[in-house]
Structure formats: structure tokens, C-alpha cells
Design a protein around this motif. Structure first.
Motif, PDB file in Angstrom:
ATOM      1  N   GLY A 119       0.792  -1.225   0.092  1.00 54.94           N
ATOM      2  CA  GLY A 119       0.021  -0.005  -0.014  1.00 54.94           C
ATOM      3  C   GLY A 119       0.953   1.342   0.098  1.00 54.94           C
ATOM      4  N   ILE A 120       0.293   2.242  -0.803  1.00 53.72           N
ATOM      5  CA  ILE A 120       0.987   3.435  -0.724  1.00 53.72           C
ATOM      6  C   ILE A 120       0.268   4.554   0.191  1.00 53.72           C
ATOM      7  CG2 ILE A 120       1.959   5.596  -2.102  1.00 53.72           C
ATOM      8  CD1 ILE A 120       2.330   3.631  -4.316  1.00 53.72           C
ATOM      9  N   ALA A 121       0.772   5.215   1.087  1.00 53.67           N
ATOM     10  CA  ALA A 121       0.079   5.901   2.088  1.00 53.67           C
ATOM     11  C   ALA A 121       0.621   7.161   2.176  1.00 53.67           C
ATOM     12  CB  ALA A 121      -0.102   5.329   3.631  1.00 53.67           C
ATOM     13  N   GLY A 122      -0.079   8.352   1.948  1.00 55.67           N
ATOM     14  CA  GLY A 122       0.379   9.692   1.993  1.00 55.67           C
ATOM     15  C   GLY A 122      -0.721  10.743   1.746  1.00 55.67           C
ATOM     16  N   VAL A 123      -0.521  11.904   2.202  1.00 51.71           N
ATOM     17  CA  VAL A 123      -1.396  12.884   2.013  1.00 51.71           C
ATOM     18  C   VAL A 123      -1.582  13.029   0.668  1.00 51.71           C
ATOM     19  CG1 VAL A 123      -1.904  15.481   2.651  1.00 51.71           C
ATOM     20  CG2 VAL A 123      -0.922  14.054   4.313  1.00 51.71           C
ATOM     21  N   GLU A 124      -2.576  13.184   0.158  1.00 49.39           N
ATOM     22  CA  GLU A 124      -2.883  13.851  -1.408  1.00 49.39           C
ATOM     23  C   GLU A 124      -1.833  14.880  -1.762  1.00 49.39           C
ATOM     24  OE1 GLU A 124      -6.427  14.168  -4.478  1.00 49.39           O
ATOM     25  OE2 GLU A 124      -6.801  14.876  -2.717  1.00 49.39           O
ATOM     26  N   GLY A 125      -1.446  14.596  -3.183  1.00 50.79           N
ATOM     27  CA  GLY A 125      -0.501  15.576  -3.580  1.00 50.79           C
ATOM     28  C   GLY A 125       1.011  15.374  -3.438  1.00 50.79           C
ATOM     29  N   ASN A 126       1.361  14.374  -2.807  1.00 49.71           N
ATOM     30  CA  ASN A 126       2.838  14.069  -2.394  1.00 49.71           C
ATOM     31  C   ASN A 126       3.518  13.085  -3.477  1.00 49.71           C
ATOM     32  OD1 ASN A 126       3.847  15.120   0.262  1.00 49.71           O
ATOM     33  ND2 ASN A 126       1.414  14.637   0.528  1.00 49.71           N
ATOM     34  N   GLY A 127       2.774  12.822  -4.613  1.00 46.33           N
ATOM     35  CA  GLY A 127       3.532  11.980  -5.710  1.00 46.33           C
ATOM     36  C   GLY A 127       2.770  10.722  -5.779  1.00 46.33           C
ATOM     37  N   GLN A 128       1.740  10.391  -5.255  1.00 38.98           N
ATOM     38  CA  GLN A 128       1.057   9.069  -5.456  1.00 38.98           C
ATOM     39  C   GLN A 128       0.820   8.870  -6.900  1.00 38.98           C
ATOM     40  OE1 GLN A 128       0.466  11.323  -2.992  1.00 38.98           O
ATOM     41  NE2 GLN A 128      -0.718  10.348  -1.326  1.00 38.98           N
ATOM     42  N   ARG A 129      -0.194   9.841  -7.062  1.00 43.88           N
ATOM     43  CA  ARG A 129      -0.910   9.760  -8.441  1.00 43.88           C
ATOM     44  C   ARG A 129       0.144   9.702  -9.563  1.00 43.88           C
ATOM     45  NH1 ARG A 129      -4.004  13.566  -7.753  1.00 43.88           N
ATOM     46  NH2 ARG A 129      -5.789  12.535  -7.178  1.00 43.88           N
ATOM     47  N   GLU A 130       1.374  10.453  -9.455  1.00 45.97           N
ATOM     48  CA  GLU A 130       2.202  10.685 -10.568  1.00 45.97           C
ATOM     49  C   GLU A 130       3.213   9.397 -10.568  1.00 45.97           C
ATOM     50  OE1 GLU A 130       0.825  14.492  -9.709  1.00 45.97           O
ATOM     51  OE2 GLU A 130       1.637  12.805  -8.326  1.00 45.97           O
ATOM     52  N   ILE A 131       3.416   8.597  -9.518  1.00 44.93           N
ATOM     53  CA  ILE A 131       4.103   7.504  -9.628  1.00 44.93           C
ATOM     54  C   ILE A 131       3.428   6.387 -10.289  1.00 44.93           C
ATOM     55  CG2 ILE A 131       3.631   6.551  -7.264  1.00 44.93           C
ATOM     56  CD1 ILE A 131       6.886   5.855  -9.512  1.00 44.93           C
ATOM     57  N   ILE A 132       2.042   6.356  -9.878  1.00 46.04           N
ATOM     58  CA  ILE A 132       1.273   5.377 -10.565  1.00 46.04           C
ATOM     59  C   ILE A 132       1.219   5.728 -12.341  1.00 46.04           C
ATOM     60  CG2 ILE A 132      -1.045   4.879 -11.018  1.00 46.04           C
ATOM     61  CD1 ILE A 132      -0.018   3.623  -8.400  1.00 46.04           C
ATOM     62  N   GLU A 133       1.215   7.031 -12.425  1.00 44.59           N
ATOM     63  CA  GLU A 133       0.916   7.251 -14.120  1.00 44.59           C
ATOM     64  C   GLU A 133       2.373   7.017 -14.753  1.00 44.59           C
ATOM     65  OE1 GLU A 133       0.165  11.398 -13.896  1.00 44.59           O
ATOM     66  OE2 GLU A 133      -1.897  11.219 -13.535  1.00 44.59           O
TER      67      GLU A 133
END
Length: 528
Positions: free
Chosen positions: A292-306
Motif C-alpha cells: 500500500g502507498i500511504a500519503g497525504v494527497e499531492g505528495n506524488g502518489q498519482r504521479e508514480i502510478i502514471e
């Protein structure tokens, strides 16, 4: 026993609405009192949104009556609903992104100075309105530049500016972070205290228990019961909603993590503005585990998936799938290499809404010999393939030929998951897989994700629901400002400690902060 003497604001009597192949609302009766927060609870596709779309004039009932403040009305369209003091905050916001906050709020009702729009006066009116209701916004900011939570405030202010005293919230927390959800619930209480009547469409039991006065449960188009929230429990509501007992806890076997399937090494990438968003980010996902990737939104989660799925270019670093370099491959090549991807936004990236369910279920396979010959699609084979997946994944649709946009959110998500899991990819990337879904659908999807893990597949899970991350994950990678600050196991850390890591602390720093807080708490108790 005290009787609630508040007058009735909304009454819907014997409302029936039919669509081809389905009765969405079946003789529904609903009574909502002035100044109360009344929740509508039901599975995806139960008929909640249809009922509220009738109240807002988007649909016309086939049978039944609507009464507002004790008078019968025939609501012909949303303009008529607004004139009656009814406003609706949709799950998918109706905002013009290049416009400012003020322009969006006053659109169509702009104050004028002669022939010209008086934007100065409009901004002043927006400021006064936001101050009155505690909905702080920047009147001059452009909508495209503000957070999702702030956009929702703009939607609420838009309805209040038009004089609404009955507000319909359609799944309002589906796109919000936990902090934004708490703020929204506080806003609702303030609005109710001001005398506004609130109808809340939701499936989230915690939020209903926190904010609603009463809750009406709808199942398969019919009212099951209306209950006072203070006199019920989440377990009772869940059982009434889906017609059976629901298991809230995830039961899983110990992970048998094996060799790495996905390896991400020292990846850097920038956002659309050229700002560095991933900073030498590294992690791995092994066969037979959920990371699981945990983090406050805007810390790179979406970008690493992309980056992993080929939707964003990495500036440096390596991404390997089964030891093979994936950097620079197209999204189609990455999918064919064995990556299943459940996207965050099922409507924009998961489905083609005007295609049939059957066609959506072969979007990644239609070019294979099983589904085409000499460039001509084998429609009978595609339909039979769809019927099998619809049955296996409990996708509730009148037909495999139904357009995807006609399905409820939960059934759209089940269709995406059916397509992505059917081929058994070695790596499954699940991003916000249960966003906006009811407890029954969540239970179903969690079980399917666990099945992948138990079959020896690797699963990368990204969710803003920390509870979901804690329940499903075997290991958790905590991300902050585009880098992994630590990898932990959910069984030896709690949510408060992970919360500290999500704000940039290392594991050791988080433990020290926790000890410090406990010591201070002990000192206060001793002093008392």
C-alpha cells in the motif's frame, strides 16, 4: 418521549420511476423535516440519486407527487427547482475551470452596472456569503488552481447564492481527503443550524452516524425503513442496506511474498508546471503481497502510478516488471506486458461511457484473435465474454448491450475490475478501488484484490482511505514530497504513527513523537 415539531420541508409520495429494463424507484415515500440532515443510504444502484434527480427536476416521475413546504409542486426542470429553493451539489462538480470562483458562483445571475457585469460587487457578495456560512474561499482564484475540497465549497456557495434552503448533497465525500471530509461535515452542521434542510446521499456509515439526524434506507428501488440515527448502529444499517450481514474486517492469510515483480529505482518526474514531484523514489512490490502507498494527497502518489502505467514520462530512474525494463513503453505495451490497472477515475480513464458494457469489457483485448478476424470484431463472442464476466463479477446491468453511463458507480467499477482481473496480470495496480462505493461493493472488491494476492500476484494499492490501506496491505510505503520516507508493516504500527510519517517524519522520529505525546499525556493525568 419528545415529538419533533419541525414542519415538513420535503415530502415525496409514492414516487415511481422506470428506465428500460429496471424500476429505479418503486412507490417510494420520503418525508424530510425543515432544518434536519436526512441521509439516504443504499447500495450503488439502489435508486437514491434517481430519487433526488426527480426532486431537482432532472427526471420526471412516472407516478407519485412531490410536496415542498406543504404544497404540491410539479418540478419541470432544475431552473424550477432552484426557484423553489432547492439546490443540488453533484458528485462530479459542475464548474467552469478557467473561470474564477466568483464567476462560477454568480454565473447566470451576475450583478450588473448598466450593461456590464459588476465583478467587484459580485466578489463582495461572494465574500459576504462565504463569511456568513464559514465557507472560506478566495473569490479571485481560478477554479482549476484550487483543491477539490475548495471546489466543493464553490458548488455549495453556488446553491446558497441562488437562495437554496433545501440542499441535496450527492455522494459529497467521494472525492475528498479525510481532512476535507471532516470540514464538510462541520459545514453541514452549520448549515442545518442556520435552518437549511439537507438531504445527504451516501453509503458511508461513519459519516451518517456523525452528522445525520435520520436515515432512510433504500434497497433495489424500495424504502426499507427510516430510522433515527441515534437509535441505530452501523451494523444494523449495513444489514438493512444490502439485505445480509456485512463483514467489516478484512480476513486474510499471512502473505507469502516472493520475488520482486515490480521494481522502481531512483525515479524522478515533474508535474505539468515543471515542478519536481518525484524525488529519487524507490520501492518494490513482490509476488504474493499487497504493497500500500500511504500519503497525504499531492505528495506524488498519482504521479508514480502514471509513470508506471506509461501515462507520464519519468526523467530518470528505472522501472522493471519481472526484470524487464518498462521505461519508455506505451500504455498499451505496458498493459500487454502484464499490468492490470484500476484507474482512480473510472469515468474518465476506466470506461468509454457511450460504449456498451460488452465493448468496455474488451477495450484491452479487442485486437486479439479471440475477438476479431481480419479486423472485423466477433460481436457474438464479445457478448458471450461479457455475459460471463457480468455473472462472475456481479455487475448489475439490464443487458451487456447497455451503455456504461447507464450503470451506477459501483457497477461501473465492477466492470472495470472484471476487465482488469480477467486476464490474471502478474501486477495489479489498484488506485482508489473503492472510492464512492457502498459497503457491499467494498467487501466484494476487497475480496477480489485479496484473491489476486493469494494467487501469487503482486498488488500495488493506492488509496486515500488510510483505514483501507491498513486493512489490505502486507507492507505500507509512506510517501512524502515524492520520496518514500519508510516502509512499515500494518500489524506493528498504528494510524497516528503513520500519520506522523505522512507529514515527513521517519519511523524513528514518529516513534519519538509518539513517546513524547504519551509522556505529556501521562504528566497531565498525574498533575490532575
Amino acid at each position: 418521549m419528545m415529538v419533533d415539531a419541525r414542519p415538513t420541508a420535503v415530502q415525496m409520495k409514492e414516487i415511481t420511476k422506470r428506465f428500460p429494463g429496471i424500476v429505479a424507484n418503486d412507490a417510494i415515500n420520503l418525508e424530510v423535516r425543515k432544518g434536519e440532515i436526512h441521509a439516504l443510504l443504499g447500495e450503488n444502484g439502489a435508486g437514491k440519486s434517481t430519487l433526488m434527480n426527480i426532486l431537482f427536476g432532472l427526471y420526471q416521475p412516472d407516478e407519485g407527487e412531490v410536496w415542498i413546504h406543504g404544497k404540491p409542486v410539479s418540478i419541470s426542470d432544475p431552473g424550477h427547482a432552484i426557484a423553489l429553493g432547492i439546490g443540488m451539489i453533484h458528485q462530479h462538480f459542475m464548474l467552469v475551470e478557467p473561470f474564477t470562483v466568483t464567476q462560477n458562483i454568480v454565473l447566470g445571475l451576475e450583478p450588473r452596472r448598466g450593461w456590464e457585469v459588476n465583478l467587484g460587487l459580485a466578489a463582495q457578495q461572494v465574500g459576504e456569503l462565504s463569511g456568513k456560512y464559514g465557507l472560506k474561499v478566495d473569490p479571485h482564484a481560478r477554479v482549476r488552481d484550487i483543491s477539490v475540497g475548495m471546489q466543493q465549497r464553490v458548488e455549495i456557495l453556488k446553491t446558497l447564492y441562488r437562495g437554496a434552503d433545501i440542499l441535496i448533497f450527492d455522494e459529497p465525500t467521494a472525492v475528498l481527503t479525510p481532512q476535507e471530509i471532516d470540514e464538510l461535515l462541520k459545514m453541514m452542521r452549520r448549515l442545518a443550524q442556520e435552518g437549511k434542510t439537507i438531504l445527504l446521499i451516501t453509503h458511508k456509515l461513519r459519516e451518517i452516524m456523525a452528522v445525520a439526524d435520520r436515515v432512510t434506507v433504500i434497497r433495489r428501488g424500495k424504502v426499507v425503513e427510516t430510522l433515527e440515527t441515534a437509535k441505530t448502529t452501523p451494523d444494523e444499517l449495513a444489514a438493512k442496506m444490502v439485505g445480509r450481514q456485512v463483514r467489516f474486517e478484512v480476513v486474510k492469510k499471512p502473505a507469502r511474498a516472493e520475488t520482486p515483480v515490480l521494481e522502481v529505482k531512483h525515479v524522478t518526474a515533474s508535474d505539468e508546471r515543471g515542478v519536481r514531484i518525484l524525488n529519487q523514489l524507490s520501492f518494490e512490490v513482490r509476488a504474493g503481497e499487497i504493497l500500500g502507498i500511504a500519503g497525504v494527497e499531492g505528495n506524488g502518489q498519482r504521479e508514480i502510478i502514471e509513470v508506471i502505467t506509461g501515462l507520464r514520462r519519468a526523467e530518470s530512474g528505472e522501472i522493471r516488471l519481472g526484470g524487464q525494463q518498462m521505461h519508455g513503453l506505451s500504455p498499451r505495451a505496458i498493459a500487454e506486458a502484464g499490468v492490470g490497472y484500476i484507474p482512480e477515475d473510472r469515468q474518465k480513464r476506466g470506461l468509454i461511457l457511450d460504449f456498451s458494457v460488452a465493448d468496455n469489457l474488451v477495450l484491452k483485448q479487442y485486437f486479439q484473435p479471440a475477438f476479431q478476424r481480419f479486423g472485423f470484431l466477433k460481436h457474438a463472442v464479445i457478448r458471450e465474454h461479457a455475459r460471463q464476466l457480468i455473472e462472475d463479477y456481479d455487475v448489475r446491468t439490464p443487458s451487456e448491450e447497455t451503455k456504461a453511463r447507464a450503470l451506477s458507480g459501483g457497477n461501473q467499477q465492477k466492470a472495470v475490475i472484471a476487465r482488469e482481473l480477467h486476464s490474471g496480470p502478474p501486477l495489479l495496480i489498484a488506485t482508489q478501488p473503492t472510492r464512492g462505493l457502498d459497503v457491499g461493493a467494498i467487501e466484494f472488491i476487497h475480496n477480489r484484490i485479496l484473491e489476486q494476492r493469494d494467487q501469487g500476484k503482486a498488488v500495488l494499492l493506492y488509496s486515500l482511505e488510510l483505514e483501507e490501506i491498513m486493512r489490505l496491505s502486507d507492507r505500507i510505503a509512506v510517501i512524502y514530497e515524492g520520496r518514500i520516507v519508510g516502509v512499515v508493516r500494518p500489524d506493528d504500527i498504528d494510524e497516528r504513527e503513520i500519520g506522523l510519517m505522512m507529514s515527513g517524519h521517519t519511523r524513528a522520529e514518529a516513534e519519538w513523537e509518539m513517546e513524547k505525546m504519551e509522556a505529556e499525556k501521562g504528566g497531565e493525568s498525574h498533575g490532575q
